[in-house]
Motif scaffolding. Structure first.
Motif, PDB file in Angstrom:
ATOM      1  N   MET A  81      -2.547   5.724  -3.165  1.00 14.27           N
ATOM      2  CA  MET A  81      -3.680   4.792  -3.162  1.00 14.27           C
ATOM      3  C   MET A  81      -3.383   3.547  -3.981  1.00 14.27           C
ATOM      4  O   MET A  81      -3.718   2.423  -3.593  1.00 14.27           O
TER       5      MET A  81
ATOM      6  N   TYR B 156      -6.824   4.206   3.193  1.00 13.95           N
ATOM      7  CA  TYR B 156      -7.178   4.396   1.785  1.00 13.95           C
ATOM      8  C   TYR B 156      -8.336   5.386   1.668  1.00 13.95           C
ATOM      9  O   TYR B 156      -8.312   6.296   0.835  1.00 13.95           O
ATOM     10  N   ASP B 157      -9.354   5.210   2.503  1.00 12.50           N
ATOM     11  CA  ASP B 157     -10.492   6.133   2.484  1.00 12.50           C
ATOM     12  C   ASP B 157     -10.029   7.571   2.705  1.00 12.50           C
ATOM     13  O   ASP B 157     -10.498   8.498   2.031  1.00 12.50           O
TER      14      ASP B 157
ATOM     15  N   ALA C 266      -7.073   8.914   2.103  1.00 10.10           N
ATOM     16  CA  ALA C 266      -6.340   9.426   0.935  1.00 10.10           C
ATOM     17  C   ALA C 266      -7.305   9.764  -0.198  1.00 10.10           C
ATOM     18  O   ALA C 266      -7.135  10.781  -0.888  1.00 10.10           O
ATOM     19  N   PHE C 267      -8.327   8.930  -0.388  1.00  6.69           N
ATOM     20  CA  PHE C 267      -9.289   9.211  -1.448  1.00  6.69           C
ATOM     21  C   PHE C 267     -10.054  10.500  -1.169  1.00  6.69           C
ATOM     22  O   PHE C 267     -10.252  11.331  -2.067  1.00  6.69           O
TER      23      PHE C 267
ATOM     24  N   SER D  93     -11.182  -2.804   1.934  1.00  6.10           N
ATOM     25  CA  SER D  93     -11.079  -1.359   2.139  1.00  6.10           C
ATOM     26  C   SER D  93     -10.217  -1.123   3.366  1.00  6.10           C
ATOM     27  O   SER D  93      -9.929  -2.053   4.130  1.00  6.10           O
TER      28      SER D  93
ATOM     29  N   MET E 245     -10.080   4.716  -8.772  1.00  7.54           N
ATOM     30  CA  MET E 245      -9.657   4.501  -7.394  1.00  7.54           C
ATOM     31  C   MET E 245     -10.830   4.484  -6.418  1.00  7.54           C
ATOM     32  O   MET E 245     -10.691   4.026  -5.279  1.00  7.54           O
TER      33      MET E 245
END
Length: 594
Positions: free
Chosen positions: A548, A525-526, A528-529, A521, A497
């Motif tokens: 994600m 998403y960033d 959540a990562f 991107s 991921m």
């Protein structure tokens, strides 16, 4: 599950009544990750004085003659820090080693480490902010110099030097420092509490004394980039990039009675079909890597009786990627710049329509057979990470309706256009009969929706190379669409991921070495990562990974096709502990001829 029940299950593993993988599967079903399940198994086994390692049969070092390996995508470099392609990673592995590797169950087993860190042995800090690794003693580099904690610290410094452009920098995400405790102990200190303390342990280590003069901008100049000096079971003899790697038995290898073979030869070139034939039919080679060949062809070859096909379950999907950037124009002297936007794929309707034109069921049934299962998920396996929200759908009529509604009108030749831009797209991948058949299936469906596809094929040795000067590498992605396999080591989805976070975008400034090839991107998403990196609750962490997966798949820049087993051809005389969770060569020290 209480402690008594857990100990009973471990006893069953020790006594051979319960398979190790079944134990881990039960833990996974309870929401426990594989590394943690393996650690629990190791803790109790060590406490009881038992061992669950598979026996190694040869009783002396050497005497096995030559081992003939066929990597039809021949390695092009032998420095693991720049090995963006699996072929280069496999080519490096007989010479270089990591602290630990993943076995067939996805469990961590020590290599250069003396043991796997656990809470019980003091290796994993209770606050999740550090992991302490004890190193094996009396391990030597091939030139006789000792392997020490200084080497482990150096590899972190080498990989994270921003001027070096190392692919391996991602292994050290969230690492604040790697600290030498004593000559045989290192502590990895994290920026935030983390459940993925094992991320950097799978990186192959290079010697400080040979590379310390070649860091940062000078890293590509090191003579040892092409002449590895490692700690592995085989010592370097010769290397012709793209063609041949030769090694010889390491007489000072740190494991007893290993290695078995006196010499190894990795031959590159050809294609997957000829590689499979050289093992299964002619018997010229003992092993062939990455046999991505139609299943009916493999079955015919197996009938010769000289070899066997090994399917190793994994979580690796073959995926199609849509370029978020414009590969045909330059911005500030850079093609496919992250500052640009793709003329077609910036329209969500085009991305969604393309996803509807992938006939995954036909690809599974008529191309992959035993080797893969259709999937629309980027994240596949273990089961607790599989999303139920993403559903594969093949629907040409719906794709046409989406494009009509979005204003993409058919011209006289049937190809759609909007604002003077025709939906004519270049779809590239490596030369391989399976991939070319998938390309053809996709092209046929796209033509029914008014999308013209030009197929481009690139020699695998070029497509997956780390060559900074070649425009046809998958990292540069100078086309509209490309297809390749997302591979990962271990069962944790973190590294998979990580390939869609903004700081991993492949671009000129990092030598096109990082993981995010499609250049999509999003801030969500960033976020959540980042949360997953520090979430210690396995259930909550699994939910973040599913979130994600759904964000990436719904965005449409990644279009998963099929989750592939790792397919290998082996001579019937070769015993090899292969795993779908690590490199084939990760256990080459345990290979022998029966």
């Amino acid at each position: 599950m209480n402690e008594t029940t857990l100990r009973d299950l471990v006893d069953q593993v020790r006594d051979g009544k319960l398979a190790r993988r079944d134990f881990i599967a039960r833990m996974v079903a309870l929401g426990v990750g594989v590394p943690l399940a393996s650690a629990m198994l190791a803790d109790v086994a060590v406490a009881q004085g038992s061992s669950i390692e598979a026996p190694y049969k040869p009783t002396k070092r050497g005497g096995g003659g030559p081992l003939r390996l066929l990597l039809w995508q021949g390695p092009t470099l032998l420095n693991p820090h720049f090995a963006t392609g699996t072929k280069d990673q496999e080519g490096s592995r007989p010479f270089y080693e990591s602290l630990a590797r993943y076995d067939a169950d996805g469990a961590l087993v020590p290599v250069l480490a003396a043991e796997i860190p656990t809470r019980a042995n003091g290796g994993i800090a209770a606050d999740g902010l550090s992991t302490t690794w004890k190193l094996k003693q009396n391990v030597q580099w091939h030139d006789g110099q000792p392997f020490t904690a200084d080497d482990v610290v150096f590899n972190w410094q080498y990989a994270t030097d921003p001027a070096g452009g190392a692919f391996s920098v991602g292994f050290y995400a969230n690492v604040r420092s790697v600290e030498k405790i004593d000559v045989h102990t290192v502590r990895i200190n994290f920026l935030k509490p983390t459940p993925i303390w094992d991320r950097s342990c799978n990186l192959w280590l290079i010697p400080k004394h040979l590379f310390s003069g070649y860091v940062g901008a000078k890293s590509r100049e090191a003579p040892a980039n092409q002449k590895p000096v490692g700690t592995g079971p085989y010592r370097f003899v010769a290397f012709t990039p793209g063609d041949l790697v030769r090694g010889e038995l390491n007489p000072n290898y740190h494991l007893p009675n290993r290695p078995f073979f006196d010499t190894i030869e990795m031959k590159g070139g050809g294609d997957a079909t000829s590689a499979a034939r050289a093992v299964l039919q002619t018997g010229e080679f003992d092993y062939a890597w990455n046999i991505q060949v139609e299943d009916n062809v493999l079955k015919t070859m197996e009938a010769s009786g000289k070899g066997r096909v090994v399917f190793k379950p994994s979580g690796n999907p073959e995926s199609i990627f849509l370029n978020a950037a414009d590969p045909w124009a330059e911005v500030d002297g850079e093609r496919a710049s992250v500052k640009s936007k793709h003329f077609a794929f910036s329209d969500p309707a085009v991305r969604k329509a393309f996803g509807l034109l992938i006939d995954r069921k036909s690809i599974e049934d008529f191309v992959y057979g035993r080797a893969a299962a259709a999937t629309a998920n980027a994240l596949n396996n273990p089961a607790q990470y599989n999303s139920k929200a993403i559903v594969a759908e093949f629907n040409v009529d719906k794709a046409n309706a989406l494009l009509d509604a979005a204003g993409w009108k058919r011209g006289a030749d049937g190809v759609r256009a909007k604002d003077g831009k025709r939906l004519k797209l270049v779809f590239q991948t490596s030369i391989n009969s399976v991939r070319q058949k998938v390309q053809a299936i996709v092209k046929q469906a796209c033509s029914k929706a008014g999308i013209e596809i030009e197929l481009k094929t690139v020699q695998a040795s070029v497509f997956f190379s780390s060559d900074l000067t070649n425009p046809d590498t998958y990292g540069k992605f100078f086309s509209d669409i490309e297809m390749f396999l997302n591979s990962r080591a271990g069962t944790d989805p973190d590294r998979t991921m990580q390939q869609w976070v903004s700081w991993e975008i492949c671009q000129k400034s990092n030598g096109w070495q990082l993981a995010n090839k499609c250049r999509w991107s999003s801030p969500e998403y960033d976020k959540a990562f980042r949360a997953s990196e520090n979430e210690l609750d396995p259930v909550k962490r699994a939910a973040l990974f599913i979130q994600m997966n759904d964000m990436a798949c719904n965005a449409g820049y990644v279009v998963p096709v099929a989750v592939r087993a790792q397919v290998t051809a082996l001579s019937k005389s070769i015993s090899a502990p292969l795993t779908g969770w690590d490199l084939d060569m990760s256990g080459i020290h345990d290979w022998f001829r029966t």
